[in-house]
Design a protein around this motif. Sequence first.
Motif, mmCIF file in Angstrom:
data_model
loop_
_atom_site.group_PDB
_atom_site.id
_atom_site.type_symbol
_atom_site.label_atom_id
_atom_site.label_comp_id
_atom_site.label_asym_id
_atom_site.label_seq_id
_atom_site.Cartn_x
_atom_site.Cartn_y
_atom_site.Cartn_z
ATOM 1 N N GLU A 56 -75.689 -54.538 -23.260
ATOM 2 C CA GLU A 56 -75.909 -53.815 -22.015
ATOM 3 C C GLU A 56 -77.366 -53.407 -21.844
ATOM 4 O OE1 GLU A 56 -73.316 -50.551 -21.405
ATOM 5 O OE2 GLU A 56 -71.473 -51.727 -21.560
ATOM 6 N N GLU A 57 -78.029 -53.105 -22.940
ATOM 7 C CA GLU A 57 -79.436 -52.691 -22.849
ATOM 8 C C GLU A 57 -80.386 -53.866 -22.697
ATOM 9 O OE1 GLU A 57 -78.434 -52.978 -27.281
ATOM 10 O OE2 GLU A 57 -77.450 -52.349 -25.411
ATOM 11 N N GLY A 58 -79.855 -55.085 -22.789
ATOM 12 C CA GLY A 58 -80.697 -56.268 -22.649
ATOM 13 C C GLY A 58 -81.443 -56.598 -23.924
ATOM 14 N N VAL A 59 -82.155 -57.728 -23.898
ATOM 15 C CA VAL A 59 -82.967 -58.154 -25.037
ATOM 16 C C VAL A 59 -84.325 -58.622 -24.525
ATOM 17 C CG1 VAL A 59 -80.967 -58.851 -26.409
ATOM 18 C CG2 VAL A 59 -82.080 -60.530 -24.931
ATOM 19 N N ASP A 60 -85.285 -58.675 -25.422
ATOM 20 C CA ASP A 60 -86.611 -59.170 -25.062
ATOM 21 C C ASP A 60 -86.502 -60.637 -24.664
ATOM 22 O OD1 ASP A 60 -89.747 -58.642 -25.345
ATOM 23 O OD2 ASP A 60 -89.294 -60.649 -26.127
ATOM 24 N N ARG A 61 -86.883 -60.935 -23.427
ATOM 25 C CA ARG A 61 -86.660 -62.291 -22.914
ATOM 26 C C ARG A 61 -87.542 -63.320 -23.607
ATOM 27 N NH1 ARG A 61 -88.888 -64.886 -18.431
ATOM 28 N NH2 ARG A 61 -87.666 -66.705 -17.803
ATOM 29 N N ILE A 95 -92.217 -67.331 -13.620
ATOM 30 C CA ILE A 95 -91.203 -67.474 -14.665
ATOM 31 C C ILE A 95 -91.400 -66.486 -15.813
ATOM 32 C CG2 ILE A 95 -90.811 -69.896 -14.111
ATOM 33 C CD1 ILE A 95 -92.410 -70.658 -16.545
ATOM 34 N N ALA A 96 -92.577 -65.906 -15.923
ATOM 35 C CA ALA A 96 -92.826 -64.932 -16.986
ATOM 36 C C ALA A 96 -92.615 -63.502 -16.482
ATOM 37 C CB ALA A 96 -94.242 -65.090 -17.527
ATOM 38 N N GLY A 97 -92.197 -63.354 -15.232
ATOM 39 C CA GLY A 97 -92.083 -62.027 -14.631
ATOM 40 C C GLY A 97 -91.120 -61.091 -15.340
ATOM 41 N N PRO A 98 -89.840 -61.466 -15.477
ATOM 42 C CA PRO A 98 -88.903 -60.558 -16.147
ATOM 43 C C PRO A 98 -89.198 -60.491 -17.648
ATOM 44 C CG PRO A 98 -87.755 -62.208 -14.795
ATOM 45 C CD PRO A 98 -89.164 -62.661 -14.935
ATOM 46 N N THR A 99 -89.397 -59.305 -18.166
ATOM 47 C CA THR A 99 -89.653 -59.161 -19.603
ATOM 48 C C THR A 99 -88.351 -58.981 -20.384
ATOM 49 O OG1 THR A 99 -89.950 -56.768 -19.348
ATOM 50 C CG2 THR A 99 -91.920 -58.157 -19.200
ATOM 51 N N LYS A 100 -87.283 -58.650 -19.675
ATOM 52 C CA LYS A 100 -86.007 -58.394 -20.330
ATOM 53 C C LYS A 100 -84.958 -59.368 -19.810
ATOM 54 C CE LYS A 100 -84.618 -54.072 -20.683
ATOM 55 N NZ LYS A 100 -83.971 -52.778 -20.328
ATOM 56 N N LEU A 101 -84.198 -59.950 -20.749
ATOM 57 C CA LEU A 101 -83.016 -60.715 -20.377
ATOM 58 C C LEU A 101 -81.867 -59.732 -20.327
ATOM 59 C CD1 LEU A 101 -81.568 -63.433 -19.835
ATOM 60 C CD2 LEU A 101 -81.147 -63.565 -22.298
ATOM 61 N N GLN A 133 -89.227 -62.030 -8.946
ATOM 62 C CA GLN A 133 -90.533 -61.774 -8.336
ATOM 63 C C GLN A 133 -91.090 -60.402 -8.706
ATOM 64 O OE1 GLN A 133 -91.735 -64.327 -7.188
ATOM 65 N NE2 GLN A 133 -90.484 -65.453 -5.724
ATOM 66 N N GLN A 134 -90.172 -59.454 -8.913
ATOM 67 C CA GLN A 134 -90.617 -58.075 -9.156
ATOM 68 C C GLN A 134 -90.334 -57.581 -10.569
ATOM 69 O OE1 GLN A 134 -88.829 -55.778 -5.842
ATOM 70 N NE2 GLN A 134 -88.752 -57.733 -4.780
ATOM 71 N N GLY A 135 -89.579 -58.357 -11.344
ATOM 72 C CA GLY A 135 -89.305 -57.982 -12.731
ATOM 73 C C GLY A 135 -88.440 -56.746 -12.878
ATOM 74 N N ARG A 136 -87.612 -56.450 -11.876
ATOM 75 C CA ARG A 136 -86.774 -55.254 -11.928
ATOM 76 C C ARG A 136 -85.521 -55.515 -12.775
ATOM 77 N NH1 ARG A 136 -86.486 -54.316 -5.578
ATOM 78 N NH2 ARG A 136 -84.903 -52.746 -6.110
ATOM 79 N N ASP A 137 -85.006 -54.451 -13.373
ATOM 80 C CA ASP A 137 -83.827 -54.546 -14.236
ATOM 81 C C ASP A 137 -82.574 -54.490 -13.363
ATOM 82 O OD1 ASP A 137 -81.744 -54.290 -16.003
ATOM 83 O OD2 ASP A 137 -82.755 -52.859 -17.322
ATOM 84 N N ILE A 138 -82.041 -55.654 -13.026
ATOM 85 C CA ILE A 138 -80.919 -55.711 -12.099
ATOM 86 C C ILE A 138 -79.568 -55.481 -12.782
ATOM 87 C CG2 ILE A 138 -82.116 -57.164 -10.428
ATOM 88 C CD1 ILE A 138 -80.544 -59.573 -11.580
ATOM 89 N N SER A 139 -79.599 -54.944 -13.997
ATOM 90 C CA SER A 139 -78.355 -54.509 -14.633
ATOM 91 C C SER A 139 -78.120 -53.025 -14.390
ATOM 92 C CB SER A 139 -78.393 -54.771 -16.144
ATOM 93 O OG SER A 139 -79.350 -53.935 -16.773
ATOM 94 N N GLN A 140 -79.147 -52.319 -13.910
ATOM 95 C CA GLN A 140 -79.090 -50.869 -13.786
ATOM 96 C C GLN A 140 -78.509 -50.426 -12.446
ATOM 97 O OE1 GLN A 140 -79.880 -48.737 -16.382
ATOM 98 N NE2 GLN A 140 -79.931 -50.714 -17.445
#
Length: 220
Positions: A56-61, A95-101, A133-140
């Motif tokens: 749930e907290e994600g991982v380093d992409r 493609i490098a935008g999101p830092t979290k998977l 595009q914005q690197g937002r955490d869309i799990s939250q």
Amino acid sequence: MSDAKPRLVIDMVADPVCPWCYVGKRSLDRVLMAMSFSHEVVVRYRPYQLAPDTPEEGVDRKAYIEKKFPDSAHRSALADALRDAATGAGLDLNIAGPTKLINSLNALRVLRWSHLDGVQIEFVEALFSAYWQQGRDISQTDELSRIAAASGMDGADVRARLETDEDCNDVRDEVAAFRSGGVDGVPTFIINESLGFAGALPPDQLLENIRSIATETGQA
């Protein structure tokens, strides 16, 4: 003699954390403009999870990708292919935008609700843009409620529903059904609920495939 356009249903099975799905979505946008002259096109975005076990907290992409593709030359070639495909679909993709998977289950729940609210097209584009595009955490919950509100949904209602387990099992079951039905990669396009194919194809090739299946299913 009726001059009504034949109806064409296109289901796009996708995971919002998959960059190829964003490319495929943009290719589909171009196809829809071409098909709208000859068909009444109905598009539905359906859920899939490439990595359902993501915490749930994600991982380093970056670390995840390096582990999955340990050869740096291979990773570089994949990135180049993705950039080229994105450009061909008219998408400037970072493609490098999101830092979290992230685990996409919550996003897929809202995807389901957006369809019922009649704003799925708007929500899908906003969702992909927010992550890629914005690197937002869309799990939250906060992020998803804002994206939903910007797409025409009731943001407060979405927030409240996300605090429950509403539709968690239904989304998991739908993903499992696609997987058991042979979907092992996304995007996958299913035409008229019968025939399908996988891959983020260039717009012209995607259009050719859809027209071919439309003819095969009697909806040319």
